[in-house]
Design a protein around this motif. Structure first.
Motif, PDB file in Angstrom:
ATOM      1  N   MET A   1       0.852  -1.200   0.000  1.00 46.98           N
ATOM      2  CA  MET A   1       0.000   0.000   0.000  1.00 46.98           C
ATOM      3  C   MET A   1       0.891   1.254   0.000  1.00 46.98           C
ATOM      4  O   MET A   1       1.892   1.315   0.692  1.00 46.98           O
ATOM      5  N   ASN A   2       0.486   2.265  -0.761  1.00 45.28           N
ATOM      6  CA  ASN A   2       1.269   3.497  -0.815  1.00 45.28           C
ATOM      7  C   ASN A   2       1.237   4.229   0.516  1.00 45.28           C
ATOM      8  O   ASN A   2       0.268   4.154   1.246  1.00 45.28           O
ATOM      9  N   ASP A   3       2.334   4.928   0.800  1.00 41.91           N
ATOM     10  CA  ASP A   3       2.346   5.791   1.971  1.00 41.91           C
ATOM     11  C   ASP A   3       1.433   6.984   1.668  1.00 41.91           C
ATOM     12  O   ASP A   3       1.695   7.734   0.737  1.00 41.91           O
ATOM     13  N   PRO A   4       0.340   7.167   2.429  1.00 42.06           N
ATOM     14  CA  PRO A   4      -0.595   8.240   2.095  1.00 42.06           C
ATOM     15  C   PRO A   4       0.064   9.614   2.132  1.00 42.06           C
ATOM     16  O   PRO A   4      -0.312  10.519   1.394  1.00 42.06           O
ATOM     17  N   LEU A   5       1.100   9.749   2.983  1.00 38.73           N
ATOM     18  CA  LEU A   5       1.764  11.054   3.073  1.00 38.73           C
ATOM     19  C   LEU A   5       2.599  11.347   1.836  1.00 38.73           C
ATOM     20  O   LEU A   5       2.960  12.481   1.576  1.00 38.73           O
ATOM     21  N   ALA A   6       2.905  10.287   1.087  1.00 40.68           N
ATOM     22  CA  ALA A   6       3.746  10.492  -0.094  1.00 40.68           C
ATOM     23  C   ALA A   6       2.918  10.787  -1.341  1.00 40.68           C
ATOM     24  O   ALA A   6       3.457  11.042  -2.397  1.00 40.68           O
ATOM     25  N   ILE A   7       1.590  10.755  -1.192  1.00 41.74           N
ATOM     26  CA  ILE A   7       0.742  10.986  -2.370  1.00 41.74           C
ATOM     27  C   ILE A   7       1.025  12.359  -2.968  1.00 41.74           C
ATOM     28  O   ILE A   7       1.109  12.536  -4.149  1.00 41.74           O
ATOM     29  N   VAL A   8       1.193  13.334  -2.072  1.00 36.75           N
ATOM     30  CA  VAL A   8       1.442  14.690  -2.564  1.00 36.75           C
ATOM     31  C   VAL A   8       2.902  15.053  -2.291  1.00 36.75           C
ATOM     32  O   VAL A   8       3.271  15.312  -1.163  1.00 36.75           O
ATOM     33  N   ALA A   9       3.707  15.000  -3.303  1.00 37.52           N
ATOM     34  CA  ALA A   9       5.115  15.344  -3.133  1.00 37.52           C
ATOM     35  C   ALA A   9       5.233  16.856  -2.958  1.00 37.52           C
ATOM     36  O   ALA A   9       4.374  17.603  -3.420  1.00 37.52           O
ATOM     37  N   PRO A  10       6.306  17.322  -2.276  1.00 31.56           N
ATOM     38  CA  PRO A  10       6.453  18.753  -2.051  1.00 31.56           C
ATOM     39  C   PRO A  10       6.288  19.550  -3.346  1.00 31.56           C
ATOM     40  O   PRO A  10       6.837  19.196  -4.384  1.00 31.56           O
ATOM     41  N   GLY A  11       5.527  20.616  -3.265  1.00 27.12           N
ATOM     42  CA  GLY A  11       5.353  21.478  -4.424  1.00 27.12           C
ATOM     43  C   GLY A  11       4.317  20.988  -5.404  1.00 27.12           C
ATOM     44  O   GLY A  11       3.997  21.661  -6.376  1.00 27.12           O
ATOM     45  N   LYS A  12       3.751  19.840  -5.173  1.00 30.04           N
ATOM     46  CA  LYS A  12       2.811  19.291  -6.142  1.00 30.04           C
ATOM     47  C   LYS A  12       1.363  19.663  -5.789  1.00 30.04           C
ATOM     48  O   LYS A  12       0.532  18.791  -5.545  1.00 30.04           O
ATOM     49  N   VAL A  13       1.105  20.947  -5.763  1.00 28.60           N
ATOM     50  CA  VAL A  13      -0.255  21.429  -5.494  1.00 28.60           C
ATOM     51  C   VAL A  13      -1.215  20.840  -6.515  1.00 28.60           C
ATOM     52  O   VAL A  13      -2.321  20.418  -6.192  1.00 28.60           O
ATOM     53  N   GLU A  14      -0.735  20.779  -7.753  1.00 29.22           N
ATOM     54  CA  GLU A  14      -1.603  20.310  -8.844  1.00 29.22           C
ATOM     55  C   GLU A  14      -2.032  18.870  -8.615  1.00 29.22           C
ATOM     56  O   GLU A  14      -3.176  18.509  -8.885  1.00 29.22           O
ATOM     57  N   GLN A  15      -1.088  18.049  -8.095  1.00 35.11           N
ATOM     58  CA  GLN A  15      -1.446  16.639  -7.847  1.00 35.11           C
ATOM     59  C   GLN A  15      -2.541  16.537  -6.802  1.00 35.11           C
ATOM     60  O   GLN A  15      -3.485  15.763  -6.946  1.00 35.11           O
ATOM     61  N   ALA A  16      -2.388  17.340  -5.731  1.00 35.31           N
ATOM     62  CA  ALA A  16      -3.413  17.317  -4.673  1.00 35.31           C
ATOM     63  C   ALA A  16      -4.743  17.756  -5.257  1.00 35.31           C
ATOM     64  O   ALA A  16      -5.773  17.129  -5.027  1.00 35.31           O
ATOM     65  N   GLN A  17      -4.687  18.820  -6.044  1.00 39.10           N
ATOM     66  CA  GLN A  17      -5.921  19.333  -6.658  1.00 39.10           C
ATOM     67  C   GLN A  17      -6.566  18.282  -7.538  1.00 39.10           C
ATOM     68  O   GLN A  17      -7.782  18.099  -7.529  1.00 39.10           O
ATOM     69  N   GLN A  18      -5.722  17.591  -8.283  1.00 32.36           N
ATOM     70  CA  GLN A  18      -6.253  16.603  -9.221  1.00 32.36           C
ATOM     71  C   GLN A  18      -6.935  15.449  -8.478  1.00 32.36           C
ATOM     72  O   GLN A  18      -8.029  15.022  -8.841  1.00 32.36           O
ATOM     73  N   LEU A  19      -6.293  14.969  -7.397  1.00 28.54           N
ATOM     74  CA  LEU A  19      -6.901  13.887  -6.614  1.00 28.54           C
ATOM     75  C   LEU A  19      -8.218  14.323  -5.991  1.00 28.54           C
ATOM     76  O   LEU A  19      -9.202  13.586  -6.019  1.00 28.54           O
ATOM     77  N   LEU A  20      -8.216  15.536  -5.458  1.00 26.71           N
ATOM     78  CA  LEU A  20      -9.449  16.041  -4.845  1.00 26.71           C
ATOM     79  C   LEU A  20     -10.542  16.179  -5.902  1.00 26.71           C
ATOM     80  O   LEU A  20     -11.693  15.795  -5.680  1.00 26.71           O
ATOM     81  N   ALA A  21     -10.159  16.730  -7.051  1.00 31.66           N
ATOM     82  CA  ALA A  21     -11.162  16.949  -8.106  1.00 31.66           C
ATOM     83  C   ALA A  21     -11.738  15.629  -8.592  1.00 31.66           C
ATOM     84  O   ALA A  21     -12.926  15.508  -8.868  1.00 31.66           O
ATOM     85  N   GLN A  22     -10.874  14.615  -8.659  1.00 32.32           N
ATOM     86  CA  GLN A  22     -11.319  13.343  -9.221  1.00 32.32           C
ATOM     87  C   GLN A  22     -12.075  12.480  -8.225  1.00 32.32           C
ATOM     88  O   GLN A  22     -13.029  11.803  -8.582  1.00 32.32           O
ATOM     89  N   TYR A  23     -11.657  12.531  -6.947  1.00 34.23           N
ATOM     90  CA  TYR A  23     -12.182  11.545  -6.001  1.00 34.23           C
ATOM     91  C   TYR A  23     -12.999  12.118  -4.833  1.00 34.23           C
ATOM     92  O   TYR A  23     -13.546  11.355  -4.042  1.00 34.23           O
ATOM     93  N   VAL A  24     -13.006  13.435  -4.683  1.00 35.22           N
ATOM     94  CA  VAL A  24     -13.701  14.005  -3.517  1.00 35.22           C
ATOM     95  C   VAL A  24     -14.868  14.868  -3.999  1.00 35.22           C
ATOM     96  O   VAL A  24     -14.719  15.640  -4.953  1.00 35.22           O
ATOM     97  N   VAL A  25     -15.998  14.717  -3.355  1.00 32.73           N
ATOM     98  CA  VAL A  25     -17.206  15.479  -3.706  1.00 32.73           C
ATOM     99  C   VAL A  25     -16.878  16.975  -3.657  1.00 32.73           C
ATOM    100  O   VAL A  25     -16.248  17.433  -2.688  1.00 32.73           O
ATOM    101  N   PRO A  26     -17.287  17.726  -4.658  1.00 34.54           N
ATOM    102  CA  PRO A  26     -16.838  19.138  -4.742  1.00 34.54           C
ATOM    103  C   PRO A  26     -17.660  20.102  -3.897  1.00 34.54           C
ATOM    104  O   PRO A  26     -18.046  21.174  -4.364  1.00 34.54           O
ATOM    105  N   ASN A  27     -17.912  19.753  -2.635  1.00 33.67           N
ATOM    106  CA  ASN A  27     -18.802  20.595  -1.820  1.00 33.67           C
ATOM    107  C   ASN A  27     -18.076  21.726  -1.091  1.00 33.67           C
ATOM    108  O   ASN A  27     -18.715  22.511  -0.414  1.00 33.67           O
ATOM    109  N   TYR A  28     -16.770  21.803  -1.190  1.00 38.77           N
ATOM    110  CA  TYR A  28     -16.045  22.920  -0.572  1.00 38.77           C
ATOM    111  C   TYR A  28     -15.334  23.736  -1.654  1.00 38.77           C
ATOM    112  O   TYR A  28     -14.761  23.166  -2.581  1.00 38.77           O
ATOM    113  N   GLY A  29     -15.354  25.075  -1.487  1.00 36.67           N
ATOM    114  CA  GLY A  29     -14.536  25.931  -2.346  1.00 36.67           C
ATOM    115  C   GLY A  29     -13.176  26.047  -1.687  1.00 36.67           C
ATOM    116  O   GLY A  29     -13.048  26.688  -0.660  1.00 36.67           O
TER     117      GLY A  29
END
Ligand SMILES: Cc1ncc(COP(=O)(O)O)c(C=O)c1O
Length: 441
Positions: A1-29
């Motif tokens: 299993m992947n280390d959950p803390l390693a999902i977002v590498a330093p500086g990878k705001v876009e990766q975090a955004q992409q995961l949230l956009a793809q997998y998390v309900v968009p109920n927060y701005g």
């Protein structure tokens, strides 16, 4: 299993955004920041950038991020017992309730524990319904109407959006729970006129948080208490955002009416946010007074009438007790009151043309902006929410704050914020406001 803390590498705001956009309900701005760690009033993002956090997870981190007392309490309790059922006598619940009754409230009563502010308010709403059955109208029909106030916010469950007097939270969810009547905040005449045979309770935030930091006047609280006595209603205070030292006192209404008031005594109070300092917990206090000739109000929610699996588990209670003891031992209610007064005074001294008002109590503060002047600021984009525009500008400069409605920006630092942190935060804020609108010569 992947280390959950390693999902977002330093500086990878876009990766975090992409995961949230793809997998998390968009109920927060969400703003463009990926938090990584925090310490006290400081927060660092994935890129290593440091911010002063004067948003505090929206009035949650009363002791700042990862305070030693919480880390210790979590560790020690987690090694002993994390969860067990309310089928058993949970000692930590009794200890936390004792502290709330004797120190926070200083008024006889009993507590119920849950996991969030909305759930705590559900508890108050159900208490009111029970009371309405126990003391019905003359024709025997239960009283069930609860009066709440425009600009209020009581949570996101079906009952609490029904209670919340803001259209935006109700949109698309009808039919709502019936039995809520909304009137203007601080309008004694409107409150009096709204009371009918069906009314059973008045529910209010002594300081409205999400609605834009609107403080109840002492006269309004006195009148509400008086009307409750006269019409046999419950006086219910939502202290989810304003309580536990945030407004310069354990109880925000005592900041308003004074802590020796013998007339403004609520029948029920709800808390969440700051009581757990970041650990999820909600709480309700119910006054020990007669509901009928044979039952006390604090015993109305009897066996089987209410509950929640996680509510008051040993871990949550041990952590909340550690938070409350720290606030008590370090006199953080007084610190909050004094620091808040200093912050308000400094902000007023700027005479910023952008600001129409700064208000609140303790470290529950709101800066209200003139919309039309914000629209003249460099970088303004039509269609932007004015408060969010300012929040983003402050964030870019290293200061985290929270919007409250379209024109208000909240300052909610930890109760143990230092003078130096306040000085730095206010310097950033002043600089940003000056860059957006230079003061008139
Ligand atoms: C006054 C008040 N009541 C209730 C709530 C709901 O709390 P929660 O988000 O924990 O359900 C909030 C949240 O902002 C609040 O400010």
């Amino acid at each position: 299993m992947n280390d959950p803390l390693a999902i977002v590498a330093p500086g990878k705001v876009e990766q975090a955004q992409q995961l949230l956009a793809q997998y998390v309900v968009p109920n927060y701005g969400r703003l463009n920041l990926v938090p990584e760690r925090g310490q006290g009033a400081l927060l660092w993002d994935q890129a290593g950038r440091q911010y002063l956090d004067f948003g505090g997870g929206v009035a949650v981190t009363s002791l700042g991020h990862c305070p030693e007392v919480m880390v210790r309490a979590i560790n020690e309790q987690a090694k002993k017992l994390i969860h067990c059922s309310n089928w058993y006598q949970i000692a930590e619940q009794g200890q936390l309730a004792k502290f709330i009754v004797e120190t926070v409230m200083d008024e006889a009563g009993k507590c119920f524990f849950c996991n969030s502010g909305a759930e705590a308010n559900e508890g108050l709403i159900k208490l009111a319904r029970k009371f309405g059955h126990a003391r019905p109208q003359n024709d025997g029909a239960p009283r069930h109407e609860i009066i709440t106030f425009h600009q209020s916010f009581h949570g996101r469950t079906m009952a609490t959006i029904s209670a919340t007097a803001q259209q935006k939270v109700k949109e698309g969810f009808a039919p709502l729970l019936e039995g809520f009547v909304h009137v203007d905040f601080n309008d004694i005449g409107a409150l009096r006129a709204a009371i009918s045979d069906r009314t059973v309770a008045i529910l209010l935030e002594p300081i409205q948080g999400e609605g834009g930091i609107h403080v109840a006047t002492p006269e309004f609280l006195e009148a509400a208490a008086d009307l409750c006595r006269k019409h046999d209603l419950l006086l219910l205070f939502d202290e989810v955002q304003s309580g536990i030292g945030r407004a310069g006192h354990w109880c925000s209404w005592k900041t308003i009416v004074g802590d020796r008031s013998t007339t403004v005594i609520p029948d029920g109070v709800s808390w969440a946010k700051g009581i757990g300092g970041g650990f999820p917990i909600g709480a309700v206090w119910i006054r020990d007074r007669a509901a009928t000739s044979h039952i006390q109000l604090c015993d109305l929610l009897g066996v089987g009438s209410h509950g929640t699996t996680y509510g008051g588990n040993p871990l949550a209670c041990a952590v909340a007790l550690a938070v409350l003891q720290e606030i008590d031992q370090k006199n953080l209610c007084d610190r909050s009151r004094d620091a808040g007064e200093q912050i308000q005074k400094t902000i007023r001294s700027w005479n910023s043309p952008l600001l129409s008002e700064v208000r609140g109590h303790g470290l529950l503060l709101g800066m209200e902006f003139h919309s039309e002047r914000v629209e003249q600021a460099p970088g303004w984009q039509p269609g932007t929410v004015h408060s969010i525009f300012i929040v983003k500008k402050l964030m870019e400069a290293g200061l985290l704050t929270v919007a409250a409605g379209p024109r208000v920006v909240r300052l909610l630092p930890p109760l143990n914020v230092t003078d130096e942190e306040i000085h730095t935060a206010l310097s950033i804020c002043h600089r940003v406001l000056q860059s957006l609108a230079p003061p008139a010569p």
